[in-house]
Design an enzyme around this catalytic site. Structure first.
Site, PDB file in Angstrom:
ATOM      1  N   LEU A  19       0.810  -1.220   0.000  1.00  0.00           N
ATOM      2  CA  LEU A  19       0.000   0.000   0.000  1.00  0.00           C
ATOM      3  C   LEU A  19       0.842   1.268   0.000  1.00  0.00           C
ATOM      4  O   LEU A  19       0.377   2.330  -0.423  1.00  0.00           O
ATOM      5  CB  LEU A  19      -0.923   0.005   1.227  1.00  0.00           C
ATOM      6  CG  LEU A  19      -1.881  -1.183   1.353  1.00  0.00           C
ATOM      7  CD1 LEU A  19      -2.643  -1.114   2.662  1.00  0.00           C
ATOM      8  CD2 LEU A  19      -2.840  -1.218   0.169  1.00  0.00           C
ATOM      9  N   GLY A  20       2.059   1.166   0.494  1.00  0.00           N
ATOM     10  CA  GLY A  20       2.924   2.342   0.554  1.00  0.00           C
ATOM     11  C   GLY A  20       4.272   1.972   1.121  1.00  0.00           C
ATOM     12  O   GLY A  20       4.433   0.941   1.778  1.00  0.00           O
ATOM     13  N   LYS A  21       5.254   2.841   0.851  1.00  0.00           N
ATOM     14  CA  LYS A  21       6.610   2.557   1.311  1.00  0.00           C
ATOM     15  C   LYS A  21       7.259   3.840   1.785  1.00  0.00           C
ATOM     16  O   LYS A  21       7.067   4.906   1.191  1.00  0.00           O
ATOM     17  CB  LYS A  21       7.432   1.939   0.178  1.00  0.00           C
ATOM     18  CG  LYS A  21       8.850   1.549   0.583  1.00  0.00           C
ATOM     19  CD  LYS A  21       9.645   1.022  -0.616  1.00  0.00           C
ATOM     20  CE  LYS A  21       9.159  -0.363  -1.003  1.00  0.00           C
ATOM     21  NZ  LYS A  21      10.032  -0.969  -2.049  1.00  0.00           N
ATOM     22  N   LYS A  39       2.768  -3.330   8.922  1.00  0.00           N
ATOM     23  CA  LYS A  39       3.943  -2.502   8.645  1.00  0.00           C
ATOM     24  C   LYS A  39       5.166  -3.380   8.869  1.00  0.00           C
ATOM     25  O   LYS A  39       5.390  -3.877   9.979  1.00  0.00           O
ATOM     26  CB  LYS A  39       4.001  -1.275   9.550  1.00  0.00           C
ATOM     27  CG  LYS A  39       5.257  -0.431   9.299  1.00  0.00           C
ATOM     28  CD  LYS A  39       5.264   0.877  10.077  1.00  0.00           C
ATOM     29  CE  LYS A  39       6.531   1.669   9.791  1.00  0.00           C
ATOM     30  NZ  LYS A  39       6.541   2.986  10.486  1.00  0.00           N
ATOM     31  N   ASP A 141       6.506  13.691  17.850  1.00  0.00           N
ATOM     32  CA  ASP A 141       6.722  14.241  16.505  1.00  0.00           C
ATOM     33  C   ASP A 141       5.389  14.685  15.914  1.00  0.00           C
ATOM     34  O   ASP A 141       4.834  14.046  15.020  1.00  0.00           O
ATOM     35  CB  ASP A 141       7.388  13.189  15.618  1.00  0.00           C
ATOM     36  CG  ASP A 141       7.675  13.704  14.211  1.00  0.00           C
ATOM     37  OD1 ASP A 141       7.709  14.943  14.027  1.00  0.00           O
ATOM     38  OD2 ASP A 141       7.859  12.872  13.302  1.00  0.00           O
TER      39      ASP A 141
END
Length: 646
Positions: A19-21, A39, A141
């Site tokens: 899905l994403g990197k 993840k 953060d």
């Protein structure tokens, strides 16, 4: 085929589609759990990070999982092996929060969302922080990329594995941060390695996010410099507490950018919360907590009202006028009214009938006002020893005569004895003249002030209950009537203009699709992009040389870089004549005219009623000013009498 992974309890997990990197790892679908994702780190994290993730997974609860993409289970390469990732809730149907608070993004992706929606989003951001803090942890953060929001206003915090976690007394620190979300007291830290964050540090980032959401993506420390060293760098301005919207911003050295949403739009208690969060007092006595923000924003949500002109204009109830209409009139559009819910005038409005009310209104009689002539005061005498003007003139004549006499001294030396006499007269006359001039100047200024005060009160009374006020109000209503009569022709011209401006409108819409946040512009990093956004420059369509140069830190070189980027976007534009005027554009023009008609007809109806009652209500409106006017008239008469004694 990706290898099978295992949870700490031995359950099999098969990663599916990527899905994403990112730099740390990649996120995958999970074949066995459709509502969760995995993840997976590129390399196994250190032992301390593995312990942190194990604690987080073991302490996950419904409250955390409602607001945070919190670890549900650790993932291992083999049963009992090292932690190489974790499972967390799948965040779907949500977008980064800047898609909501950025006016340019919102107009495209969320055109139906008004300010009440933004207020609810801000409230949910605060609630997500409150949940983390109640569990003893700190976000650390804080930045806009860590918050996802849905069309239902629900907010989800992501990247939870970077949080500062208190694992039963063992602190797992958050050692990263974004500079323009870092509180002033931490701006000088060389890094966050080994540094323990607090909830009060989080509360700075929370207040900043809420400010972003409620004020169109503006940064509270970005504005117009009032001192030479302000505005050069966002981080420096944060470190020096240069809150541009502060009540004492003149002292701090920054004021809000032009045409920004005024902070006064909020009730005073919410204004004070921002003041506490962004100034020195927030460090000394703590900033407003997440719970305090939830309570304040929930209360504000109960006090909203809608504008009668646009259904998209929602604002706090303590305001008498719509702030969005005021900004629209300045050319700053925060919310687009698609014309679907415009409140129309009731069908019983008949212009001839309303105007007949105006013409039938009876003017008030002439006002009987106190005049200075009604008083006969005695003027104050001149100070003791000060000569009147006529005596000073006689001295000046004598001085002139003696001057002529002295011209003959060479011929008649015996007149030399008159020299000391002449000198004495000259000194007395000179001193008397100076003191006299100072006295008359003082009395003349007193007279001018008294006359100004008297004239001001007379003007006020005439406007409130006199013939002048009646005539001015009727003239204003006549102007409204003429505008209503001219609306059909105005709408016709506006519709015709759509064809004339088709190319520019298409180009404008095309350029609105190129966002500075996503652009690669040499020398323009995240902090400078935030500064541009605070000045309303979000897309290529917003870019002008003059507009960019007014942002501190953008000299000729950086300004040209932004202009060049805009030019590169413009070169991709192709005009489509077959889409010159769309039905939506025609509808927008007609909706705008309908809103204007409603506003004018409502104002004319109210104004006609007020004019009819003008004569009746005149005494009540003018009575409170009559005694101050009598006193002002008496004061003016006294000042006039004092001046006449000179």
């Amino acid at each position: 085929m990706k290898p099978t992974l295992y949870t700490a309890t031995g359950e099999c997990v098969t990663p599916g589609r990527e899905l994403g990197k990112g730099g740390e790892g990649a996120v995958y679908d999970i074949n066995e759990f459709v509502d969760s994702v995995a993840k997976i780190y590129h390399t196994p994290p250190p032992a301390l990070k593995q312990d942190k993730l194990a604690f987080m997974a073991a302490t996950a609860d419904a409250q955390l999982l409602n607001y945070v993409a919190w670890p549900q289970a650790t993932l291992h390469g083999g049963r009992g092996g090292k932690v190489i990732g974790f499972m967390m809730p799948k965040v779907s149907g949500k977008e980064p929060i800047h898609m909501i608070y950025s006016p340019a993004h919102r107009r495209q992706s969320y055109p139906h969302c008004a300010w009440d929606f933004l207020l609810y989003v801000a409230r949910n951001i605060a609630s997500s922080f409150a949940t983390v803090h109640e569990h003893g942890h700190v976000v650390g953060d804080v930045n806009q990329n860590s918050f996802m929001v849905g069309r239902d206003s629900k907010v989800v915090l992501i990247d939870s594995d970077s949080f500062q976690i208190n694992a039963n007394g063992t602190l797992h620190l958050c050692e990263v941060g974004v500079s323009h979300f870092t509180p002033p007291e931490l701006q000088t830290l060389p890094s966050f390695v080994g540094f323990e964050r607090t909830a009060n540090h989080d509360n700075f980032g929370l207040a900043l996010l809420i400010f972003h959401v409620l004020f169109g993506g503006r940064h509270p420390y970005s504005g117009v410099p009032l001192i030479s060293d302000a505005g050069n760098a966002l981080e420096t301005d944060i470190a020096h507490f240069r809150y541009a919207y502060a009540s004492d911003n003149q002292r701090r050295g920054l004021k809000p950018p032009p045409r920004s949403i005024p902070l006064s739009m909020l009730p005073g208690d919410v204004e004070a919360m921002f003041q506490q969060a962004f100034t020195e007092s927030g460090v000394a006595t703590a900033r407003p907590t997440a719970k305090a923000w939830v309570a304040a924003l929930d209360l504000l949500r109960q006090q909203l009202k809608k504008c009668t002109v646009s259904a998209m204009h929602v604002y706090p109830g303590h305001l008498t006028d719509c702030p969005w209409c005021a900004l629209d009139n300045q050319g700053v559009i925060y919310f687009i009214d698609l014309g679907e819910e415009v409140i129309t005038t009731s069908g019983d409005f008949v212009l001839a009938k309303v105007w007949a009310m105006v013409m039938a209104s009876v003017a008030p009689p002439a006002l009987q006002l106190p005049l200075p002539d009604h008083f006969q005061p005695t003027g104050r005498p001149l100070p003791l020893g000060l000569l009147r003007r006529e005596y000073i003139i006689l001295i000046e004549i004598a001085l002139s005569a003696l001057s002529l006499l002295l011209c003959g001294l060479q011929a008649e030396p015996r007149y030399i004895i008159l020299v000391p006499v002449l000198a004495a007269i000259w000194i007395i006359g000179s001193l008397t003249s100076k003191v006299y001039k100072a006295e008359i100047q003082q009395r003349r200024e007193a007279f001018n002030r008294a006359k100004m005060d008297y004239d001001h009160l007379v003007s006020q009374i005439q406007q409130l209950g006199g013939l002048e006020g009646f005539i001015a109000k009727r003239a204003m209503l006549e102007k409204m009537k003429d505008e209503i009569l001219g609306l059909p022709e105005e709408e016709k011209r506006a519709l015709a203009a759509l064809h004339d401006t088709a190319r520019e409108r298409q180009k404008q819409k095309f350029l609105e699709g190129f966002f500075i946040d996503a652009a690669s512009i040499p020398g323009v990093g995240p902090a400078r992009k935030a500064a541009l956004r605070s000045f309303g420059i979000e897309t290529a369509a917003d870019v002008t040389r003059r507009g960019v140069k007014q942002v501190k830190g953008f000299g000729d070189h950086l300004t040209q870089a932004v202009i060049d980027w805009k030019a590169s976007c413009e070169r991709r534009f192709v005009f489509r004549p077959n889409e010159a005027v769309t039905p939506a554009e025609r509808q927008a023009v007609m909706a705008k005219m309908a809103a204007k008609r409603h506003r004018l007809e409502s104002a004319l109806t109210v104004g006609a009623t007020e004019l009819q009652r003008f004569r009746l209500h005149a005494p009540a409106r003018t009575m409170p000013l009559m005694e101050p006017l009598r006193q002002a008239a008496e004061k003016l008469a006294q000042a006039q009498a004092d001046l006449s004694r000179c």
